[in-house]
Motif scaffolding. Structure first.
Motif, PDB file in Angstrom:
ATOM      1  N   PRO A 204       0.796  -1.236   0.000  1.00  0.00           N
ATOM      2  CA  PRO A 204       0.000   0.000   0.000  1.00  0.00           C
ATOM      3  C   PRO A 204       0.825   1.280   0.000  1.00  0.00           C
ATOM      4  O   PRO A 204       0.437   2.272  -0.621  1.00  0.00           O
ATOM      5  CB  PRO A 204      -0.834  -0.122   1.280  1.00  0.00           C
ATOM      6  CG  PRO A 204      -0.924  -1.582   1.557  1.00  0.00           C
ATOM      7  CD  PRO A 204       0.379  -2.158   1.088  1.00  0.00           C
ATOM      8  N   HIS A 205       1.952   1.288   0.712  1.00  0.00           N
ATOM      9  CA  HIS A 205       2.821   2.463   0.756  1.00  0.00           C
ATOM     10  C   HIS A 205       4.263   2.009   0.513  1.00  0.00           C
ATOM     11  O   HIS A 205       5.092   2.003   1.411  1.00  0.00           O
ATOM     12  CB  HIS A 205       2.682   3.195   2.095  1.00  0.00           C
ATOM     13  CG  HIS A 205       1.351   3.837   2.301  1.00  0.00           C
ATOM     14  ND1 HIS A 205       0.293   3.150   2.872  1.00  0.00           N
ATOM     15  CD2 HIS A 205       0.884   5.076   1.982  1.00  0.00           C
ATOM     16  CE1 HIS A 205      -0.770   3.953   2.910  1.00  0.00           C
ATOM     17  NE2 HIS A 205      -0.437   5.120   2.376  1.00  0.00           N
ATOM     18  N   GLU A 206       4.530   1.617  -0.704  1.00  0.00           N
ATOM     19  CA  GLU A 206       5.843   1.099  -1.087  1.00  0.00           C
ATOM     20  C   GLU A 206       6.684   2.227  -1.685  1.00  0.00           C
ATOM     21  O   GLU A 206       6.221   2.980  -2.532  1.00  0.00           O
ATOM     22  CB  GLU A 206       5.687  -0.035  -2.093  1.00  0.00           C
ATOM     23  CG  GLU A 206       6.996  -0.660  -2.544  1.00  0.00           C
ATOM     24  CD  GLU A 206       6.798  -1.929  -3.360  1.00  0.00           C
ATOM     25  OE1 GLU A 206       7.725  -2.292  -4.107  1.00  0.00           O
ATOM     26  OE2 GLU A 206       5.723  -2.557  -3.246  1.00  0.00           O
ATOM     27  N   VAL A 207       7.929   2.320  -1.234  1.00  0.00           N
ATOM     28  CA  VAL A 207       8.839   3.362  -1.706  1.00  0.00           C
ATOM     29  C   VAL A 207      10.157   2.712  -2.122  1.00  0.00           C
ATOM     30  O   VAL A 207      10.688   1.856  -1.404  1.00  0.00           O
ATOM     31  CB  VAL A 207       9.112   4.413  -0.612  1.00  0.00           C
ATOM     32  CG1 VAL A 207      10.076   5.483  -1.134  1.00  0.00           C
ATOM     33  CG2 VAL A 207       7.808   5.050  -0.128  1.00  0.00           C
ATOM     34  N   HIS A 208      10.666   3.112  -3.283  1.00  0.00           N
ATOM     35  CA  HIS A 208      11.989   2.680  -3.725  1.00  0.00           C
ATOM     36  C   HIS A 208      12.932   3.870  -3.699  1.00  0.00           C
ATOM     37  O   HIS A 208      12.559   4.983  -4.091  1.00  0.00           O
ATOM     38  CB  HIS A 208      11.917   2.087  -5.132  1.00  0.00           C
ATOM     39  CG  HIS A 208      11.187   0.770  -5.177  1.00  0.00           C
ATOM     40  ND1 HIS A 208      11.189  -0.039  -6.298  1.00  0.00           N
ATOM     41  CD2 HIS A 208      10.440   0.123  -4.258  1.00  0.00           C
ATOM     42  CE1 HIS A 208      10.461  -1.125  -6.058  1.00  0.00           C
ATOM     43  NE2 HIS A 208       9.998  -1.043  -4.824  1.00  0.00           N
ATOM     44  N   VAL A 209      14.143   3.616  -3.230  1.00  0.00           N
ATOM     45  CA  VAL A 209      15.160   4.659  -3.091  1.00  0.00           C
ATOM     46  C   VAL A 209      16.378   4.243  -3.912  1.00  0.00           C
ATOM     47  O   VAL A 209      16.959   3.181  -3.663  1.00  0.00           O
ATOM     48  CB  VAL A 209      15.546   4.859  -1.610  1.00  0.00           C
ATOM     49  CG1 VAL A 209      16.631   5.919  -1.469  1.00  0.00           C
ATOM     50  CG2 VAL A 209      14.316   5.228  -0.775  1.00  0.00           C
ATOM     51  N   TYR A 210      16.744   5.086  -4.890  1.00  0.00           N
ATOM     52  CA  TYR A 210      17.818   4.759  -5.837  1.00  0.00           C
ATOM     53  C   TYR A 210      18.927   5.792  -5.804  1.00  0.00           C
ATOM     54  O   TYR A 210      18.656   7.003  -5.769  1.00  0.00           O
ATOM     55  CB  TYR A 210      17.267   4.744  -7.262  1.00  0.00           C
ATOM     56  CG  TYR A 210      16.680   3.436  -7.723  1.00  0.00           C
ATOM     57  CD1 TYR A 210      17.428   2.553  -8.495  1.00  0.00           C
ATOM     58  CD2 TYR A 210      15.367   3.096  -7.410  1.00  0.00           C
ATOM     59  CE1 TYR A 210      16.891   1.362  -8.954  1.00  0.00           C
ATOM     60  CE2 TYR A 210      14.817   1.903  -7.857  1.00  0.00           C
ATOM     61  CZ  TYR A 210      15.583   1.046  -8.627  1.00  0.00           C
ATOM     62  OH  TYR A 210      15.044  -0.141  -9.069  1.00  0.00           O
ATOM     63  N   HIS A 269      19.597  -0.574  -5.002  1.00  0.00           N
ATOM     64  CA  HIS A 269      18.503   0.274  -4.528  1.00  0.00           C
ATOM     65  C   HIS A 269      17.931  -0.299  -3.234  1.00  0.00           C
ATOM     66  O   HIS A 269      18.173  -1.462  -2.893  1.00  0.00           O
ATOM     67  CB  HIS A 269      17.391   0.409  -5.575  1.00  0.00           C
ATOM     68  CG  HIS A 269      16.753  -0.871  -5.975  1.00  0.00           C
ATOM     69  ND1 HIS A 269      17.355  -1.781  -6.836  1.00  0.00           N
ATOM     70  CD2 HIS A 269      15.554  -1.420  -5.642  1.00  0.00           C
ATOM     71  CE1 HIS A 269      16.565  -2.817  -7.013  1.00  0.00           C
ATOM     72  NE2 HIS A 269      15.474  -2.638  -6.287  1.00  0.00           N
ATOM     73  N   PHE A 270      17.174   0.532  -2.524  1.00  0.00           N
ATOM     74  CA  PHE A 270      16.438   0.102  -1.339  1.00  0.00           C
ATOM     75  C   PHE A 270      14.957   0.007  -1.691  1.00  0.00           C
ATOM     76  O   PHE A 270      14.422   0.862  -2.408  1.00  0.00           O
ATOM     77  CB  PHE A 270      16.604   1.106  -0.194  1.00  0.00           C
ATOM     78  CG  PHE A 270      17.936   1.056   0.492  1.00  0.00           C
ATOM     79  CD1 PHE A 270      18.098   0.383   1.691  1.00  0.00           C
ATOM     80  CD2 PHE A 270      19.042   1.692  -0.060  1.00  0.00           C
ATOM     81  CE1 PHE A 270      19.325   0.342   2.330  1.00  0.00           C
ATOM     82  CE2 PHE A 270      20.274   1.662   0.566  1.00  0.00           C
ATOM     83  CZ  PHE A 270      20.420   0.985   1.761  1.00  0.00           C
ATOM     84  N   GLU A 271      14.304  -1.019  -1.174  1.00  0.00           N
ATOM     85  CA  GLU A 271      12.854  -1.133  -1.292  1.00  0.00           C
ATOM     86  C   GLU A 271      12.262  -1.113   0.109  1.00  0.00           C
ATOM     87  O   GLU A 271      12.709  -1.837   1.000  1.00  0.00           O
ATOM     88  CB  GLU A 271      12.461  -2.415  -2.027  1.00  0.00           C
ATOM     89  CG  GLU A 271      12.992  -2.455  -3.459  1.00  0.00           C
ATOM     90  CD  GLU A 271      12.416  -3.581  -4.303  1.00  0.00           C
ATOM     91  OE1 GLU A 271      11.541  -4.332  -3.795  1.00  0.00           O
ATOM     92  OE2 GLU A 271      12.832  -3.713  -5.471  1.00  0.00           O
ATOM     93  N   ILE A 272      11.260  -0.262   0.303  1.00  0.00           N
ATOM     94  CA  ILE A 272      10.598  -0.099   1.607  1.00  0.00           C
ATOM     95  C   ILE A 272       9.123  -0.396   1.420  1.00  0.00           C
ATOM     96  O   ILE A 272       8.467   0.203   0.563  1.00  0.00           O
ATOM     97  CB  ILE A 272      10.802   1.333   2.141  1.00  0.00           C
ATOM     98  CG1 ILE A 272      12.297   1.690   2.179  1.00  0.00           C
ATOM     99  CG2 ILE A 272      10.189   1.467   3.540  1.00  0.00           C
ATOM    100  CD1 ILE A 272      12.580   3.154   2.460  1.00  0.00           C
ATOM    101  N   TYR A 273       8.620  -1.329   2.202  1.00  0.00           N
ATOM    102  CA  TYR A 273       7.230  -1.773   2.061  1.00  0.00           C
ATOM    103  C   TYR A 273       6.418  -1.308   3.263  1.00  0.00           C
ATOM    104  O   TYR A 273       6.468  -1.922   4.338  1.00  0.00           O
ATOM    105  CB  TYR A 273       7.153  -3.298   1.949  1.00  0.00           C
ATOM    106  CG  TYR A 273       8.180  -3.891   1.003  1.00  0.00           C
ATOM    107  CD1 TYR A 273       8.314  -3.427  -0.306  1.00  0.00           C
ATOM    108  CD2 TYR A 273       9.033  -4.913   1.419  1.00  0.00           C
ATOM    109  CE1 TYR A 273       9.257  -3.968  -1.169  1.00  0.00           C
ATOM    110  CE2 TYR A 273       9.968  -5.467   0.567  1.00  0.00           C
ATOM    111  CZ  TYR A 273      10.080  -4.990  -0.730  1.00  0.00           C
ATOM    112  OH  TYR A 273      11.028  -5.520  -1.579  1.00  0.00           O
TER     113      TYR A 273
END
Length: 320
Positions: A204-210, A269-273
């Protein structure tokens, strides 16, 4: 008995580690990560400790041969990164940027050490936050698994990235960043990093950081990149904390290349769920997600990005 088994139908690796049943579960009367505990002592601000209930270890026995199924020795290291002496902080985002940067530097140093171990092929750095998703100890911490195998999720990403590189001569992830940056899903962009809710979000609130620079490994990031990464993670995690009116449980995972080999086509990259739905209810991975890999979202990623941008503005106003 501890060993790694492979599912021949999917390629997934499963770590069988019965000793994990012995770990304390959300104790109320003590915390092994507090200053003065037997493992921590005094006079520190960030610690990396061996996990007392590891999934992999240097003394793992040889796997029992099966004759049909593929197995591997559960060799490696399982580490806990204790991010602060303060037990009652809710999240990594509550720490000063300088403290988050120090955490990242220590993880980078450990990644360099792991790369010298010929038995370790992959370093998995991750963070779980929230009792709702089964965090056994709430003292702010993250974890490192140094593994003798490449996780299948990463292996699939590597395969897709290599196919794209060979067919188009470009980095798939760089093209994703170029597509997302001007979109309605973008959250923030610095001089070295960018963060966005991906078009293909599963949670629902997924963010990827590159990183904007094309790198494959944590050890390739310089000090300036780590310093900006600390600021970006603090901002994104603060936004998750405020997006639905109460602190959100999440999982954060570093996706990087294997520690050895030529993977120039890949992009760290980082993936945040973020696990709460817009109404504050927990999103579960049920039958469709777990059994078929079909994820369902109750709200579009564009809506999640708008919520997170508003939360980001609130975080900024509190620190200005």
């Amino acid at each position: 008995m501890s060993e790694i088994r492979r599912d021949p139908t999917t390629g997934d690796w499963i770590v069988v580690a019965p000793r994990r049943l012995e770990r304390p579960w959300q104790p109320e009367s003590f915390c092994p990560f507090d200053p003065g505990a037997p493992e921590t002592g005094h006079g520190w601000d960030v610690l990396i400790l061996p996990n007392r209930y590891p999934v992999v270890s240097a003394d793992a026995p040889p796997p029992r041969p099966d004759g049909f199924y593929e197995t591997a020795r559960a060799y490696g290291r399982a580490l806990v990164v204790v991010e602060t002496p303060s037990h009652d902080l809710d999240d990594l985002s509550d720490l000063p940027v300088e403290q988050i940067e120090k955490v990242l530097r220590m993880v980078r140093d450990e990644a360099a050490r792991a790369a010298s171990d010929p038995g370790v092929l992959y370093l998995l750095y991750f963070r779980n936050k929230g009792r709702e998703i089964g965090v056994s100890l709430t003292h702010p911490h993250s974890q490192i698994y140094e593994l003798p195998v490449v996780p299948e999720r990463i292996a699939r990403e590597l395969e897709r990235a290599e196919e794209y590189w060979r067919s188009r001569g470009r980095c798939l992830h760089c093209d994703v960043v170029a597509r997302e940056s001007p979109s309605g899903r973008a959250l923030l962009r610095g001089t070295r990093w960018t963060a966005f809710v991906p078009y293909y979000a599963r949670w629902p609130h997924e963010v990827h950081v590159y990183p904007l620079r094309h790198v494959q490994l944590l050890t390739q990031l310089d000090d300036e990149e780590l310093a900006e990464l600390a600021r970006v993670l603090k901002a994104v995690l603060c936004a998750l904390k405020r997006a639905v009116g109460r602190p959100m449980p999440y999982m954060m995972v570093l996706h990087q290349a294997p520690l050895r080999g030529d993977h120039r086509y890949y992009h760290l990259h980082f993936e945040i769920y973020g696990m709460y739905r817009p109404d504050g209810r927990l999103k579960y991975a049920a039958s469709a997600e777990t059994g078929a890999g079909i994820y369902t979202l109750d709200a579009a990623p564009e809506d999640a990005a708008e919520r997170l941008r508003k939360a980001l503005a609130s975080c900024r106003s509190d620190t200005s």
